[in-house]
Design an enzyme around this catalytic site. Structure first.
Site, PDB file in Angstrom:
ATOM      1  N   LYS A 114       0.858  -1.189   0.000  1.00  0.00           N
ATOM      2  CA  LYS A 114       0.000   0.000   0.000  1.00  0.00           C
ATOM      3  C   LYS A 114       0.891   1.235   0.000  1.00  0.00           C
ATOM      4  O   LYS A 114       1.734   1.406   0.884  1.00  0.00           O
ATOM      5  CB  LYS A 114      -0.901  -0.020   1.234  1.00  0.00           C
ATOM      6  N   LYS A 156      -2.181  -1.509  -3.742  1.00  0.00           N
ATOM      7  CA  LYS A 156      -3.077  -0.356  -3.656  1.00  0.00           C
ATOM      8  C   LYS A 156      -2.283   0.933  -3.766  1.00  0.00           C
ATOM      9  O   LYS A 156      -1.289   1.060  -3.055  1.00  0.00           O
ATOM     10  CB  LYS A 156      -3.796  -0.415  -2.310  1.00  0.00           C
TER      11      LYS A 156
HETATM   12  C1  PBG Z   1      -7.229   3.519   5.691  1.00  0.00           C
HETATM   13  C2  PBG Z   1      -7.691   3.217   4.314  1.00  0.00           C
HETATM   14  C3  PBG Z   1      -7.592   4.134   3.265  1.00  0.00           C
HETATM   15  C4  PBG Z   1      -8.190   3.539   2.143  1.00  0.00           C
HETATM   16  C5  PBG Z   1      -8.618   2.249   2.510  1.00  0.00           C
HETATM   17  N1  PBG Z   1      -8.278   2.065   3.882  1.00  0.00           N
HETATM   18  C6  PBG Z   1      -7.089   5.529   3.265  1.00  0.00           C
HETATM   19  C7  PBG Z   1      -5.749   5.815   3.807  1.00  0.00           C
HETATM   20  O1  PBG Z   1      -4.876   4.961   3.912  1.00  0.00           O
HETATM   21  O2  PBG Z   1      -5.574   6.977   4.177  1.00  0.00           O
HETATM   22  C8  PBG Z   1      -8.318   4.220   0.815  1.00  0.00           C
HETATM   23  C9  PBG Z   1      -9.267   3.669  -0.166  1.00  0.00           C
HETATM   24  C10 PBG Z   1      -9.649   4.573  -1.279  1.00  0.00           C
HETATM   25  O3  PBG Z   1      -9.092   5.683  -1.469  1.00  0.00           O
HETATM   26  O4  PBG Z   1     -10.556   4.193  -2.010  1.00  0.00           O
HETATM   27  N2  PBG Z   1      -6.966   2.572   6.582  1.00  0.00           N
END
Ligand code: PBG
Length: 322
Positions: A194, A247
Site C-alpha cells: 500500500k 493499492k
Molecule cells: C485507511 C484506508 C484508506 C483507504 C482504505 N483504507 C485511506 C488511507 O490509507 O488513508 C483508501 C481507499 C480509497 O481511497 O478508495 N486505513
C-alpha cells in the site's frame, strides 16, 4: 505478408474466441461506507454515485447488488468524532455499530463475502492508522489494538479481515489472535503493498479520516519503489496472509504484474477512490464515455494480474455485464 495479425480481429466472434482476459463480476468487490443511524444516504461529493449509508440502506444496496450477481463487499465505518480517541477503543467495543451491522448483514445474506477494514484511522482522534506518541507512529504498541479489532470483527461475522494499517508484523499478530480466539477459518486479505498515495482523497472525505497532523509516509510505501513490494509480499506470505493486495491499482499495474509472477497467493488490487473519481469527472464533462472507459479500466487491472479488484465501479460493471 505471411503474418497478418488483423485476421484474428476481423469479427466480433473471432475476437471473442481469442480474447485473453475475461473479467467477471465474480472478481469484483464493492466498497460500502456505513454511517450510524437510520434512513441516511448522503452522496460523497468527491465520488459521485457513491454514498455514506445507514444500515437500512446498506441492506437495500446489497440486495440490489446480489440480484446483479455481485457477491463480494468491503465495508468501512464513518465514525462520529465524539467516539474517537487516542487508542481507538470504539473499534472493538461490542456496541460498535459497524460490528453490529456486519452481524445483521451476514444474517440476511449468509452467502455473500464481507470484508472488514483493520486500521486505527476511522476511530483515532489523531486520524492515523497506528498509535501516535509525540508525533511518532508506534509500531509494536499498535499491534494489540489491531488484534482486538480483528477478533471483534471475526466475532461479528466478517468473512475476511482486511488490515490496511501497514504496521510491520501485523498479519502474523492478527493471524495468531484469530486462531487463539477460535477463528481459524476467517481469512486475511493484507494490504501488503500500500503506497502513500495522493489518490485516497475522496475516501478520507467519506470517512472524515484524514490525519490531523503529518502524513502516512512512515508506514505506507514510497510510490517510487517497486522491489520493496517483494519484501512486503514475502513477509505477508510467511505471516499467513490469504490474499496479497496492491493499492492503488492503475498507477501501479507494474507492481500488480510483479507480484503475480512472483507469488502463488491470489492478488487483489484496490482501484482507489481518487482513481475512480478522475474517470467519473472526465465522463461527467463529456470528455470520456463511461460505458466503454470503465470496463476497459477494470480489464487492464485484471490483465496486469489482479485476481480480485476492489472498485467503486463494481455495481455499474455488474449492470453492464447483465
Ligand atoms: C485507511 C484506508 C484508506 C483507504 C482504505 N483504507 C485511506 C488511507 O490509507 O488513508 C483508501 C481507499 C480509497 O481511497 O478508495 N486505513
Amino acid at each position: 505478408m505471411l503474418r497478418r495479425p488483423r485476421r484474428n480481429r476481423r469479427s466480433s466472434a473471432i475476437r471473442g474466441m481469442v480474447r485473453e482476459t475475461r473479467l467477471s463480476t465474480d472478481n469484483l468487490v464493492y466498497p460500502l461506507f456505513i454511517f450510524d443511524g437510520k434512513n441516511i444516504k448522503n452522496e460523497i461529493s468527491s465520488l459521485p454515485g457513491n454514498y455514506r449509508m445507514s444500515l437500512d440502506n446498506i441492506l437495500i444496496e446489497i440486495e440490489e447488488c446480489v440480484n446483479l450477481g455481485l457477491q463480494n463487499f468491503i465495508m468501512f465505518p464513518a465514525v462520529d468524532e465524539k467516539l474517537k480517541n487516542k487508542t481507538a477503543t470504539y473499534s472493538y467495543n461490542p456496541k460498535n455499530f459497524y460490528l453490529k451491522a456486519a452481524t445483521k448483514i451476514k444474517k440476511k445474506f449468509p452467502k455473500i463475502t464481507l470484508i472488514s477494514d483493520v486500521a486505527m484511522d476511522p476511530y483515532s482522534s489523531d486520524g492515523h492508522d497506528g498509535l501516535v506518541k509525540n508525533g511518532k507512529i508506534l509500531n509494536d504498541p499498535t499491534l494489540p489494538i489491531l488484534g482486538k479489532m480483528a477478533v471483534a470483527q471475526a466475532k461479528a461475522g466478517f468473512d475476511i479481515i482486511g488490515p490496511s494499517d501497514k504496521m510491520d508484523g501485523r498479519v502474523q499478530y492478527i493471524r495468531e489472535a484469530l486462531d487463539k480466539a477460535g477463528f481459524s477459518e476467517t481469512s486475511i486479505m493484507s494490504y501488503s503493498v500500500k503506497y502513500a498515495s495522493a489518490f485516497y482523497g475522496p475516501f478520507r472525505d467519506a470517512l472524515d479520516s484524514a490525519p490531523k497532523a503529518g502524513d502516512k509516509k512512515t508506514y505506507q510505501m514510497d510510490p517510487a519503489n517497486q522491489r520493496e513490494a517483494l519484501i512486503e509480499a514475502e513477509l505477508d506470505t510467511q505471516e499467513g496472509a490469504d490474499f496479497l493486495m496492491v493499492k492503488p491499482a492503475l498507477n501501479y499495474l507494474d507492481v500488480i504484474s510483479l507480484l503475480k509472477s512472483n507469488f502463488e497467493l491470489p492478488i487483489a488490487a484496490y482501484h482507489v477512490s481518487g482513481e475512480c473519481a478522475m474517470l467519473i469527472a472526465a465522463c461527467q464533462n463529456g470528455w470520456l464515455n463511461y460505458e466503454t472507459a470503465m470496463p476497459e479500466t477494470l480489464t487492464s487491472i485484471h490483465r496486469a494480474g489482479a485476481d480480485v479488484i476492489i472498485t467503486y465501479f463494481a455495481k455499474d460493471y455488474a449492470k453492464l455485464a447483465k
